[in-house]
Design an enzyme around this catalytic site. Structure first.
Site, PDB file in Angstrom:
ATOM      1  N   GLU A  90       0.784  -1.231   0.000  1.00 53.83           N
ATOM      2  CA  GLU A  90       0.000   0.000   0.000  1.00 53.83           C
ATOM      3  C   GLU A  90       0.817   1.282   0.000  1.00 53.83           C
ATOM      4  O   GLU A  90       0.373   2.285  -0.562  1.00 53.83           O
ATOM      5  CB  GLU A  90      -0.917  -0.007   1.240  1.00 53.83           C
ATOM      6  CG  GLU A  90      -1.925  -1.140   1.280  1.00 53.83           C
ATOM      7  CD  GLU A  90      -2.964  -1.033   0.171  1.00 53.83           C
ATOM      8  OE1 GLU A  90      -3.434   0.087  -0.116  1.00 53.83           O
ATOM      9  OE2 GLU A  90      -3.304  -2.079  -0.420  1.00 53.83           O
ATOM     10  N   SER A 493     -45.559 -29.490  44.806  1.00 53.52           N
ATOM     11  CA  SER A 493     -45.082 -29.734  46.175  1.00 53.52           C
ATOM     12  C   SER A 493     -43.789 -29.009  46.509  1.00 53.52           C
ATOM     13  O   SER A 493     -43.406 -28.955  47.683  1.00 53.52           O
ATOM     14  CB  SER A 493     -44.904 -31.237  46.406  1.00 53.52           C
ATOM     15  OG  SER A 493     -46.159 -31.885  46.359  1.00 53.52           O
TER      16      SER A 493
END
Length: 842
Positions: A90, A493
């Site tokens: 680049e 229960s």
């Protein structure tokens, strides 16, 4: 000569005029555009779009949310050779130019004229930073001029290494990967420091065109680009010719690697995601927050697996419901099986498979399995598959494979040897591929099916409320409904311990006797009278409360509630911070006919487990921002017996002013600061201690005996099964951990007449607790002052006479049976105590 001089002067004036015009135009553009340029220092404050990451408390990745995969790193963490690869591709003069590279622009122009294509580009890395952070991607002259101006400004205010670091963390490199660290993971499943030279050059080739030079979508073009970059690196002196040759000859090794979570905890991840969005809105997905949860990664994984295994075990007990699809013979013979199977989804570890051949003689079935391909299913894995008829009835046991499946059937299977699966990249579809190097030569699978029943498991740290593990269903992918926090079900229960705790605080004892005998209630609103029964259908006569609890005697609970009073009991539930909005105001309350979520029941059990203190479940321990700074810390929990308001005020006054407002989970109970949760005592500790003893008997000799397999002396709990077995539960704990499991259908329906909390929910709880308590020391609630042990007659509940068979029972001092005297001897033969007993019996 004079003509030449005049011509020279003319060109000189034209040059100066042009130069002046250029300067004037450039200055004009600069003066026009400069006020609109953003200040460079904003670069240092910009939050890169980084996903939300959720971790367990042992630092294992649970989930990642956000469009962009990014993991910002510093330039010191990136190898020099990787930096040089990007500069070669680049901007090879990055450390030499002042933001704009005149030579680079000239070279790009020459490349364009000579080859018709720009290889290295004309923009510098600094110009790309300016564009990526501040500017649009519009191809206009104004945008380019802004880019140049910003680049010059950036170079003046930031050093080169900082600019390069910003660039490498921002660039898009394809497949949702933003930044070099994310790309290394996506393409090679490695950190940047472990990449080879060829892999580094491959990544460096992506910024120019992430799609065109993508090694997954366009491997040939990607290789050309990679090799060109390697040549540039050699020309620039970054690498030797030998290193270049070795890298050029390397094959493409890129593959798509999705984010690998380390804990299977989708319901927990969704809870964390939802909370983060509530706090921070959509910024939660992009601002780089890291959330650390209270869940333990190992325990959470076991919780997920225990729930799935338990639901599958229940499902197998009730038979095989048949194929999920059928492919006709013509299609089967003429179509590609890999394409046909794509119409059926994978559900967790269950894979869809097409039956190709059924061989009764060999006792096996040939199948084509999604993600695996051809496989064999032996008959031994199918013997459970009795044909489902109803929840209470199945067909005969199969004798051969054809009794279960036929050619063309589509069924679910489970691989006996887990295969390694690599997901394809987004550019190449969504169907995962099998890694052929790790798959066995002949895959073997077992018959399976997706359970219809659902469930939940929640495990809390009893003294703080921290969620240690949570699973809200069989598969989050199949159903995002979190049953742990959203499903309101009857506790059955498992509700009884709260009723018994109320009785103990009201002066009753484990030795108090009630009659377990038939009882009938007439109600004008009901078509028939209510005749409650025990689950066994039998009645057992006078029963001590301890035995009534561990044997879960319904008739005793009804009589107990009648004596305590419904309104008084509802008020006591409110004292325990148990929601009563969905509780009935009749005697069915004693049998758990109200509605609670599994989380609400787990919290209430944690109150019992920790000795009677309030507790608030919480999931998020810390939140860190993108800099790694902690912006939220869960408050410390303090258990308080007295002067709690004073303690809460001290905690609040001790907090620094600058910390105010940071607690997004502040309690509505008004006794919290961002640093401290002051949790009050809700129940008498002596009554809770006695209840612990009674609930330990549920394990030792009652309905929870299966939990004895843990081999521990500190476990207490309670099973629960509602009318018609629509909801089944087990809630168990020691002094440190409280865990609750629930099993039922999403649309309430009977699970089957032989299904109870002990057979459905308890095995899930047990599989989890085997791991959760592994290596943990015994943790029993300390015995408080004011507790006495007295030998009693088990038939009467009174003190045992000398020489009389008796058992020891635990009491609060003031509630203990009176000492034996001549008067109490007479009472046993028909005194006032008998009158009190008759009231409980009838």
């Amino acid at each position: 000569m004079s003509h030449l001089l005049r011509t020279s002067r003319l060109f000189a004036w034209l040059f100066l005029t042009g130069l002046s015009v250029a300067v004037i135009v450039t200055s004009g553009f600069y003066l026009y555009l400069r006020p609109g340029l953003p200040p460079v220092h904003q670069l240092l404050d910009i939050k890169l779009q980084t996903p939300l990451r959720v971790y367990s408390k042992d630092n294992r990745l649970i989930a990642e949310f956000g469009e962009k995969r990014r993991a910002p790193i510093t330039i010191e963490q990136i190898p020099t050779i990787q930096l040089q690869a990007f500069m070669a591709a680049e901007d090879s003069r990055f450390y030499e130019h002042f933001g704009v590279d005149i030579k680079g622009l000239a070279r790009a122009a020459i490349e364009l004229v000579s080859t018709g294509e720009i290889q290295s580009g004309g923009s510098t890395i600094t110009m790309q930073v300016a564009k990526n952070y501040f500017l649009s991607r519009d191809r206009t002259f104004i945008r380019k001029f802004n880019e140049i101006l910003l680049a010059l400004q950036i170079e003046r205010e930031l050093d080169k290494n900082r600019i390069l670091e910003l660039y490498l963390n921002k660039i898009y490199l394809g497949n949702r990967a933003y930044g070099i660290a994310a790309a290394a993971q996506v393409y090679y499943n490695k950190p940047v420091s472990e990449l080879s030279l060829a892999q580094m050059a491959m990544l460096a080739g992506l910024p120019k065109a992430p799609s065109a030079f993508n090694p997954l979508a366009n491997p040939d073009r990607a290789m050309v680009r990679r090799n060109w970059i390697l040549g540039r690196m050699q020309d620039l002196g970054y690498i030797t010719p030998d290193a270049r040759e070795l890298a050029v000859s390397a094959p493409i090794t890129a593959s798509y690697n999705s984010t690998e979570t380390e804990v299977d905890a989708d319901y927990v991840a969704e809870m964390a995601r939802s909370e983060m969005v509530r706090r921070f809105g959509e910024d939660a997905y992009t601002d780089g927050y890291t959330v650390t949860l209270t869940v333990d990664g190992r325990k959470q994984q076991v919780a997920t697996e225990a729930l799935r295994d338990g639901l599958e075990a229940y499902d197998r007990r009730h038979g095989f419901r048949g194929a999920i699809g059928q492919i006709d013979q013509e299609t089967l013979a003429t179509s590609e099986l890999s394409d046909l199977i794509l119409n059926y989804p994978r559900v967790e570890s269950l894979l869809p498979a097409i039956v190709k051949e059924v061989d009764d003689e060999a006792g096996q079935v040939s199948v084509h399995v999604r993600r695996i391909g051809p496989a064999v299913m032996p008959f031994e894995s199918m013997t459970w598959a009795r044909r489902y008829r109803t929840e209470n009835l199945t067909g005969p046991e199969p004798e051969k494979p054809s009794d279960v499946v036929s050619r063309g059937d589509v069924v679910y299977v489970r691989a006996q040897t887990p295969e390694k699966i690599a997901l394809e990249p987004e550019t190449g579809g969504t169907e995962p591929l099998v890694d052929e190097t790790t798959r066995p030569q002949t895959a073997t699978v077992t018959l399976a099916q997706i359970p219809r029943a659902e469930g939940a498991l929640i495990s809390l740290e009893a003294k703080t409320g921290a969620i240690e593990a949570l699973s809200g269903g069989y598969s989050f992918g199949q159903s995002k409904y979190n049953r742990a926090t959203q499903a309101r079900r009857q506790p059955g229960s498992t509700f009884k311990p709260f009723l018994y705790l109320s009785a103990l605080e009201s002066g009753m004892t484990p030795a108090t006797i009630y009659n377990d005998a038939p009882i009938v209630f007439d109600d004008s609103e009901l078509e028939t009278a209510w005749r409650p029964q025990n689950s066994s259908g039998q009645f057992y006569g006078p029963t001590r409360l301890r035995e009534a609890l561990y044997r879960s005697r319904n008739l005793v609970s009804i009589r107990l509630l009648r004596d305590l009073g419904i309104e008084k009991t509802l008020d006591y539930l409110k004292q325990l911070e148990i929601p009563t909005e969905n509780m009935p105001d009749d005697l069915s309350l004693s049998l758990g006919s109200g509605q609670l979520t599994p989380m609400e029941l787990a919290r209430a059990m944690a109150v019992i487990a920790n000795g009677g203190y309030d507790v608030e479940p919480y999931l998020i321990d810390t939140i860190s921002d993108f800099r790694g700074e902690t912006i939220y810390q869960a408050p410390k929990t303090i258990l308080c017996d007295e002067n709690c308001d004073e303690l809460a005020e001290q905690a609040k006054s001790g907090m620094e002013e600058g910390d105010a407002g940071t607690d997004a989970e502040s309690s509505e109970r008004g006794d919290q600061s961002p640093d401290v949760r002051v949790m009050r005592r809700l129940a008498d500790e002596r009554a809770v201690f006695i209840l612990h003893s009674m609930m330990q008997d549920v394990i030792r000799r009652g309905t929870g005996r299966r939990a004895l397999a843990l081999g521990r002396d500190d476990i207490a709990g309670k099973t629960g099964t509602t009318n018609e077995q629509k909801d089944t539960w087990f809630a168990g704990f020691n002094h440190e951990v409280a865990t609750t499991a629930w099993v039922g259908f999403d649309q309430p329906a009977p699970l089957g007449r032989r299904e109870f909390g002990a057979s459905t929910a308890l095995p899930i709880w047990l599989d989890y607790m085997k791991v959760a308590l592994d290596g943990a020391p015994s943790s029993l609630m300390p015995r408080p002052n004011g507790i006495v042990n007295i030998r009693i007659n088990p038939e009467t509940g009174q003190r045992a006479r000398p020489g009389e068979d008796g058992i020891f029972e635990v009491f609060r001092e003031e509630d203990a049976p009176p000492p034996l005297t001549s008067e109490t001897e007479n009472d046993r033969n028909g005194g006032s105590e008998e009158d009190d007993l008759s009231r409980r019996i009838f």
